[in-house]
Write a protein that holds these residues in place. Structure first.
Motif, short mmCIF file in Angstrom:
data_model
loop_
_atom_site.label_atom_id
_atom_site.label_comp_id
_atom_site.label_asym_id
_atom_site.label_seq_id
_atom_site.Cartn_x
_atom_site.Cartn_y
_atom_site.Cartn_z
N GLY A 135 -2.84 9.74 13.64
CA GLY A 135 -4.03 9.14 13.47
C GLY A 135 -4.18 7.74 12.43
N GLU A 136 -3.37 8.13 11.54
CA GLU A 136 -3.34 6.84 10.41
C GLU A 136 -2.27 5.69 11.32
OE1 GLU A 136 -3.51 6.08 6.99
OE2 GLU A 136 -5.10 7.15 7.43
N ILE A 137 -1.57 6.00 12.16
CA ILE A 137 -0.53 5.00 12.68
C ILE A 137 -1.82 4.06 13.69
CG2 ILE A 137 1.41 4.64 14.56
CD1 ILE A 137 2.90 6.93 13.06
N PHE A 185 5.36 -1.50 8.59
CA PHE A 185 5.44 -0.04 8.29
C PHE A 185 6.67 0.57 8.54
CE2 PHE A 185 1.18 -1.30 10.23
CZ PHE A 185 0.45 -1.15 9.07
N ASP A 186 7.17 1.50 7.31
CA ASP A 186 8.17 2.11 7.54
C ASP A 186 7.72 3.54 7.33
OD1 ASP A 186 10.75 3.11 7.23
OD2 ASP A 186 11.00 2.45 5.03
N LEU A 187 7.68 4.27 8.67
CA LEU A 187 6.69 5.49 8.79
C LEU A 187 7.56 6.70 8.27
CD1 LEU A 187 5.60 4.66 12.19
CD2 LEU A 187 4.13 4.51 10.04
N GLN A 207 -4.55 4.57 1.93
CA GLN A 207 -4.09 4.97 3.29
C GLN A 207 -3.81 3.80 3.96
OE1 GLN A 207 -5.92 9.37 2.75
NE2 GLN A 207 -5.74 8.48 4.97
N PHE A 208 -2.70 3.47 4.74
CA PHE A 208 -2.93 2.21 5.60
C PHE A 208 -3.62 2.26 6.69
CE2 PHE A 208 1.65 4.28 6.93
CZ PHE A 208 1.15 4.61 8.29
N GLY A 209 -4.24 3.60 7.12
CA GLY A 209 -5.09 3.58 8.04
C GLY A 209 -6.50 3.01 7.60
N PHE A 222 12.19 10.13 -2.24
CA PHE A 222 11.47 10.74 -3.33
C PHE A 222 10.79 11.73 -3.05
CE2 PHE A 222 11.81 5.80 -4.33
CZ PHE A 222 12.62 6.07 -5.59
N GLN A 223 9.97 12.01 -2.06
CA GLN A 223 9.12 12.96 -1.70
C GLN A 223 9.84 13.99 -1.02
OE1 GLN A 223 6.76 10.52 1.03
NE2 GLN A 223 5.18 10.00 -0.49
N LEU A 224 10.81 13.74 -0.03
CA LEU A 224 11.34 14.81 0.47
C LEU A 224 12.53 15.69 -0.43
CD1 LEU A 224 11.68 15.43 3.56
CD2 LEU A 224 13.77 13.81 3.86
N ILE A 237 0.90 -1.22 -0.04
CA ILE A 237 0.03 0.10 -0.06
C ILE A 237 0.72 1.29 0.14
CG2 ILE A 237 -1.55 1.22 1.13
CD1 ILE A 237 -2.73 -1.43 2.72
N ASP A 238 0.45 2.25 -0.78
CA ASP A 238 0.96 3.65 -0.46
C ASP A 238 0.04 4.64 -0.94
OD1 ASP A 238 4.41 4.51 -0.34
OD2 ASP A 238 2.80 6.14 -0.74
N ARG A 239 0.14 5.81 -0.15
CA ARG A 239 -1.11 6.68 -0.39
C ARG A 239 -0.40 7.56 -1.62
NH1 ARG A 239 -1.40 10.10 5.18
NH2 ARG A 239 -3.09 11.06 4.01
C1 LIG Z 1 9.59 6.00 4.45
S1 LIG Z 1 8.92 5.71 3.13
C2 LIG Z 1 8.98 3.82 2.74
C3 LIG Z 1 9.93 3.21 2.10
C4 LIG Z 1 10.29 1.70 1.77
N1 LIG Z 1 10.09 0.97 3.01
C5 LIG Z 1 11.26 1.59 1.05
O1 LIG Z 1 12.24 0.48 1.02
O2 LIG Z 1 11.23 1.79 -0.32
C6 LIG Z 1 7.16 5.81 3.14
C7 LIG Z 1 6.22 5.80 2.48
O3 LIG Z 1 4.95 5.54 2.96
C8 LIG Z 1 3.97 6.13 2.35
N2 LIG Z 1 2.93 6.53 3.56
C9 LIG Z 1 3.13 7.20 4.81
N3 LIG Z 1 1.82 7.38 5.17
C10 LIG Z 1 1.29 6.51 4.77
C11 LIG Z 1 -0.13 6.09 5.07
N4 LIG Z 1 -0.88 6.71 5.97
N5 LIG Z 1 -0.99 5.23 4.17
C12 LIG Z 1 -0.17 4.96 3.12
N6 LIG Z 1 1.09 5.39 2.60
C13 LIG Z 1 1.62 5.91 3.41
C14 LIG Z 1 4.58 7.40 2.03
O4 LIG Z 1 4.12 7.85 1.02
C15 LIG Z 1 6.07 6.88 1.50
O5 LIG Z 1 6.07 6.56 0.28
#
Ligand SMILES: C[S@@+](CC[C@H](N)C(=O)[O-])C[C@H]1O[C@@H](n2cnc3c(N)ncnc32)[C@H](O)[C@@H]1O
Length: 318
Positions: free
Chosen positions: A212-214, A96-98, A75-77, A103-105, A48-50
């Motif tokens: 809240g998502e976590i 979960f890797d929060l 969203q993972f929530g 890429f975003q940063l 999943i990714d948002r």
């Molecule tokens: C730290 S990165 C993950 C990197 C990944 N573990 C890797 O090895 O490439 C966090 C990712 O989680 C996504 N993300 C963060 N919060 C989210 C949520 N509530 N629901 C879905 N995706 C989420 C972000 O968009 C981002 O792409």
């Protein structure tokens, strides 16, 4: 641009994927953990990714592991509903890797960073309130509360006031202008941390409702894990790690022992369904942090669902 996965060997060791297992990578990002899982065992991964750009980037990987990798934008929530829709009822492991990916940063157009200049956006997905909406419309006091609560910014009122004065002249539309407003009222930190760091963190957390998502995801994960299944979470700041730590400690029945003078406390101790595999958070090695500074603040925690215990069997008996 790439994203270096944080603590990948530790994540894989703790998830211990097995052939035929079904796993969820709740934060696909650059697909580092997902790729590791798929390479370690003949398993299936739901990811999943948002962020729609992360999902689009995963298309090649999904083609390479056709039938074993399924990407879901969302969203993972909401994972209970997302997985139910896909027909997935139980999982052998969840990770979960929060936070945000490199890429975003590193893309100024996403508005996460005070280093480059870009639109004040900060949304991981592509809908909802932006950071600019909040900065330009929240009452000064509410803005100060956000900076204090989600950024632990002790000078939150001073920063919020500077923002209110500046936006009265012209709406604040860019990361560069916001960062310079914050720096104009906060002295440089002795530790070398940019004074804008805490406020940017606060806005990002609020824009994406990260805490809240976590909370929603942890509850869902506990429902989805099969016996022996493991939940691995990597957190990057104390606010998210505190939620993860408390949840896992409670789930494992390791909350502070209730006082014998507190009968409600005694009643509150059910037989735990989970075991904490990391009584202390696992931290990245010095070698990893020197190669990847983003890993510096990472803390990894793991929970395992126990096989159905005697108490469960007794409860289920007719
Ligand atoms: C730290 S990165 C993950 C990197 C990944 N573990 C890797 O090895 O490439 C966090 C990712 O989680 C996504 N993300 C963060 N919060 C989210 C949520 N509530 N629901 C879905 N995706 C989420 C972000 O968009 C981002 O792409």
């Amino acid at each position: 641009m790439t994203h270096t996965p944080v603590m990948l060997p530790e994540v894989l060791r703790l998830l211990a994927p097995r052939d035929g297992g079904i796993y969820l990578d709740g934060t696909f990002g650059g697909g580092g953990y997902t790729t590791g899982l798929l390479q370690c065992a003949a398993c299936t991964v739901w990811a999943i990714d948002r962020d729609p750009t992360a999902i689009a980037r995963g298309a090649d990987l999904a083609a390479r592991f056709s039938g074993r990798l399924h990407l879901i934008e969302g969203q993972f929530g909401d994972m209970l509903a997302l997985l139910a829709e896909a027909g997935v009822q139980a999982l052998d492991g969840i990770v979960f890797d929060l936070g945000v990916s490199s890429f975003q940063l590193d893309d100024p157009a996403r508005g996460f960073s005070f280093r480059g200049d870009g639109p004040l956006d900060m949304r991981m997905g592509n809908h909802g309130t932006t950071a600019a909406d909040l900065i330009n419309t929240l009452p000064e006091k509410d803005l100060a509360d956000v900076l204090f609560e989600f950024g632990e910014e002790r000078a939150s009122r001073r920063v919020a006031h500077a923002i209110a004065v500046a936006r009265a002249q012209a709406p604040i539309a860019t990361t560069g202008r916001l960062a310079s407003i914050i720096r104009s009222v906060l002295p440089p930190d002795r530790s070398g941390i940019d004074p804008a760091t805490r406020s940017f963190q606060a806005l990002r957390i609020r824009v994406n409702d990260e805490l809240g998502e976590i909370e929603r995801a942890l509850e869902a994960a506990a429902q989805l894990l099969s016996a022996g299944g493991r939940l691995v979470v990597v957190a990057f700041h104390s606010l998210e790690d505190r939620i993860v730590k408390r949840f896992m400690t409670d789930a494992a029945g390791r909350a502070a022992a209730p006082s014998r003078h507190d009968p409600r406390g005694l009643l509150r101790r059910p037989t735990p369904d989970f075991k904490l595999l990391t009584p202390r958070a696992v931290r990245p090695s010095p070698t990893e942090t020197s190669a990847n500074p983003r890993a510096r603040s990472a803390r990894l925690r793991t929970l395992e669902r126990l096989p159905a215990n005697l108490a469960d069997r007794e409860r289920a008996a007719p």
